[in-house]
Write an enzyme that holds these catalytic residues in place. Structure first.
Site, PDB file in Angstrom:
ATOM      1  CD  GLN A 258      49.082 103.590  16.360  1.00  0.00           C
ATOM      2  OE1 GLN A 258      49.004 104.626  15.708  1.00  0.00           O
ATOM      3  NE2 GLN A 258      48.550 103.493  17.567  1.00  0.00           N
ATOM      4  CG  HIS A 261      51.180 104.601  21.277  1.00  0.00           C
ATOM      5  ND1 HIS A 261      51.176 105.640  22.171  1.00  0.00           N
ATOM      6  CD2 HIS A 261      50.774 105.126  20.101  1.00  0.00           C
ATOM      7  CE1 HIS A 261      50.767 106.749  21.567  1.00  0.00           C
ATOM      8  NE2 HIS A 261      50.524 106.462  20.303  1.00  0.00           N
ATOM      9  CD  GLU A 326      43.272 104.408  18.349  1.00  0.00           C
ATOM     10  OE1 GLU A 326      44.144 103.501  18.275  1.00  0.00           O
ATOM     11  OE2 GLU A 326      43.231 105.228  19.284  1.00  0.00           O
ATOM     12  CG  HIS A 327      45.057 106.415  14.630  1.00  0.00           C
ATOM     13  ND1 HIS A 327      45.477 105.534  15.609  1.00  0.00           N
ATOM     14  CD2 HIS A 327      44.769 107.577  15.262  1.00  0.00           C
ATOM     15  CE1 HIS A 327      45.431 106.139  16.783  1.00  0.00           C
ATOM     16  NE2 HIS A 327      45.018 107.368  16.614  1.00  0.00           N
ATOM     17  CG  ASP A 360      48.729 110.829  17.458  1.00  0.00           C
ATOM     18  OD1 ASP A 360      47.558 110.426  17.369  1.00  0.00           O
ATOM     19  OD2 ASP A 360      49.721 110.131  17.162  1.00  0.00           O
ATOM     20  CG  HIS A 419       0.143 103.296  29.057  1.00  0.00           C
ATOM     21  ND1 HIS A 419       0.407 102.617  30.207  1.00  0.00           N
ATOM     22  CD2 HIS A 419       1.355 103.753  28.616  1.00  0.00           C
ATOM     23  CE1 HIS A 419       1.716 102.649  30.451  1.00  0.00           C
ATOM     24  NE2 HIS A 419       2.314 103.324  29.500  1.00  0.00           N
TER      25      HIS A 419
END
Lengths: 437, 437
Positions: A258, A261, A326-327, A360, A419
């Site tokens: 991670q 990145h 996220e993960h 991934d 209406h």
């Protein structure tokens, strides 16, 4: 790296700070992005070419905006057969998972004789934004394009910047494998503007997906409403819940996968075992001495890394839910029983031999996932991003007689006379045509 | 009102102008909204009270921000039993339809022995924005709150401004019927800010839904990413496809039911019969002489009304798809066969006795629908707006051996060494522990 223990008195304060650091921090690029979008909307291709020359140092004519089929084939020929095979493994598994996501239409007739339902319909045209340069990930091309194809989208247009004219062959090979045939060498806010508003060369799309830098994110925010967009991606993050039966080097590598990145990436370990935590910290430090991306991964780990020591696995899951990662890796003996308590996570990886890196690339579920704690309300990319729903209602005189009066009463209460009349005039027509028996 | 015929030579130009008039026209309120949001984020209740005094002419203490249960009960007591009964009919039918929308989880094991799946999980906390004043529609409270309840959302907070302290009893009765117990008398961008960031009194939510004016829409746009939002609502619109067998007055009333919402509302008739079109136009004019909201409906019809005369019903559906209407009425003998060709519409109403007004109140499907031609990519409000998905992947050594190498190859090609190591180190561990047989 922050090492926190839930049994320490200042834990809650420190953890709250950690949480707020993980929420989206907007960058103030509203004005420059608005200017770029306005120029592209007004001047079309001319603005697109001018911005590409300015930002990507790439002079282009309008005719050169699109990659030709020959250029794509030439790029693909540069990719090794082994890599093309790996792309194919990934593509097949992504395709298979997303086919399983395809939703079913609804149609039923209720107790007043009204037929109700909902139809799922694919979008006509979608734009894929693919970042250029360092962050150009061929796997993301598959993850964005394949769900759109599976959903049944008719037209897919892809924009990928090629700064200084440098093309990533694997990105084009991935686009080719995913069936994307319309590819433009433009990026940034100008690419988003082109896909949203259209230019002489690029026809407008209905929805734009794909990650990008702060300018791309702001451009998507500004065109939202005019076209659809996916969520706005922030720094990537992982939470690893592990017990001491796990090989600490494997956990260290998962955290660093991670961290490598970018420097904003966030890697967190949660474990009830303080000694194990320290072993993992040492293993991270050892790997950082040899890792090729050590500069980036080390900065990320130093600034945003966290190790949370907790009382037990139940508390570990509660902390993970608050982090809404996220993960989420569950590196424990019985991951399913923990997973049952997970409420907020983009994607979960269960078991010691199922690290995030599998997901991934070749797992099948999408790797485009909600960042910045947005897993509280958002989901990963899916076929749902490329479809929309039309509800329908069908009924005859009998149904109208039964439920029409309630509609008339509510319309009158809301002061909407037409209406009410639109229903009551039909009831009058029915009353006039049906003898009172 | 524009009367266009597809057989006339200038049709395409005139129709394209019509389409572009229907796309979202942003109002430039970025700066004032950003200022309001920043103040609420920084000062909390104090800013909320100050803005409510300034914009709604209502001085409040922080303790008065929330309606008490007693205040809600007092308001509800002012509503007639007939109206409470009509609310109940509507609520039951909305609840029933949205229960049918609830999606199923996915879980399966594939050919490499990997278990894949996807779990739907409700959001923890949702904020409902309800406009005050003229546009306060109790029916919208039901349409926003009930799907959230059906989805399983734990906490629903509702904000409704009460300019000059004027409360709409039916709005509170609708909230009560829908099970909303947390209601604040604040509106505008400040309400959106309070729900997004939280104040001392209002805890933050995960997603904000509900229509509002240009300030509310811009505030939702600005908090998007920090919290989730629904689509940004523009002017309401209807397209009515009708043949000459329909009572022209009923069609006129359906068009006017749209036009009476506000002067920006857009009502369009599409018919292959020019003589019928003219009869409907005359009927609209006749109704405008007696309608209570004639000033609004007349202005809407004059400015944004359209009557499109086409060659046949197939062309009528094609025009409707290009208009991508919020509401589509199919007032013809065989609506199902036409509906099969509809690609872009928020909601469809099939058959002469099923006007849109039924769907606005008691049909069951949601009346919060994509406006401004966003039905090209967006959908009506649903249980999906109040749930999110967590995908999962679970696998052991066998699966890793089969698909791990492809992941390693792709990670290496992307230059992400730790990703590759996180998989290959596990393969190494397996190789070391398994004798080569």
């Amino acid at each position: 790296m922050k090492r926190l223990d839930t049994r320490e008195p200042n834990f809650e304060t420190a953890f709250t700070t950690l949480l707020s650091n993980r929420e989206e921090q907007g960058q103030e690029v509203h004005k420059p992005v608005a200017d770029i979008l306005a120029a592209v909307r007004k001047e079309g291709d001319a603005a697109l070419c001018a911005f590409t020359e300015r930002f990507d140092r790439l002079p282009l004519t309008a005719q050169q905006l699109a990659f030709t089929a020959q250029e794509v084939e030439q790029a693909r020929a540069k990719v090794s057969p082994e890599l093309l095979e790996a792309l194919d493994v990934a593509a097949q598994r992504i395709e298979s998972f997303h086919k399983n996501q395809l939703p079913s239409d609804i149609r039923y007739t209720d107790d007043v004789g009204m037929t109700l339902g909902m139809r799922w319909i694919p979008l006509d045209a979608v734009g894929l934004y693919v970042p250029g340069g360092k962050a150009a990930y061929p796997s993301s091309v598959l993850m964005n394009a394949i769900p759109a194809k599976v959903a049944g989208v008719r037209r897919l247009a892809m924009c990928v910047p090629t700064p200084d004219g440098v093309i990533n062959p694997l990105v084009l090979a991935a686009a080719h494998r995913a069936g994307v045939t319309e590819i433009y060498r433009v990026g940034g806010a100008q690419a988003v503007g082109a896909m949203a508003y259209g230019t002489q060369t690029i026809r407008p799309v209905d929805r734009i997906v794909g990650p990008g830098n702060a300018y791309v994110a702001e451009a998507k925010r500004q065109v939202f409403g005019y076209v659809g967009i996916d969520s706005i991606a922030g720094p990537s993050d992982v939470v690893v819940i592990a017990d001491s039966n796990t090989n600490p080097r494997l956990i260290a590598l998962d955290l660093l996968a991670q961290a490598e990145h970018d420097e904003c990436a966030q890697a967190t370990l949660i474990t009830p075992d303080a000694a194990f935590a320290d072993t993992v910290i040492q293993a991270v430090e050892a790997e950082l001495r040899v890792l090729s991306r050590a500069a980036i991964a080390g900065a990320s780990w130093a600034r945003n890394g966290a190790v949370l020591i907790c009382r037990d696995m139940q508390e570990a899951v509660e902390l993970a839910n608050r982090l809404a990662p996220e993960h989420l890796e569950l590196m424990v003996d019985d991951p399913e029983s923990l997973f049952a308590h997970v409420r907020h996570a983009g994607a979960a990886f269960l078991g010691r031999f199922c690290p995030e890196a599998i997901g991934d690339y070749v797992g099948g579920p999408n790797h485009v996932l909600p960042t910045s704690r947005t897993a509280r309300f958002a989901s990963g990319l899916s076929v749902f991003d490329f479809m929309k729903r039309t509800t329908f209602l069908s009924g005859g005189p009998d149904a109208l007689r039964q439920i029409g009066p309630a509609a008339v009463a509510l319309a009158q209460a809301e002061g909407l006379e037409a209406h009410a009349l639109s229903v009551s005039a039909r009831l009058d027509v029915l009353a006039a045509s049906t003898p009172n028996t």
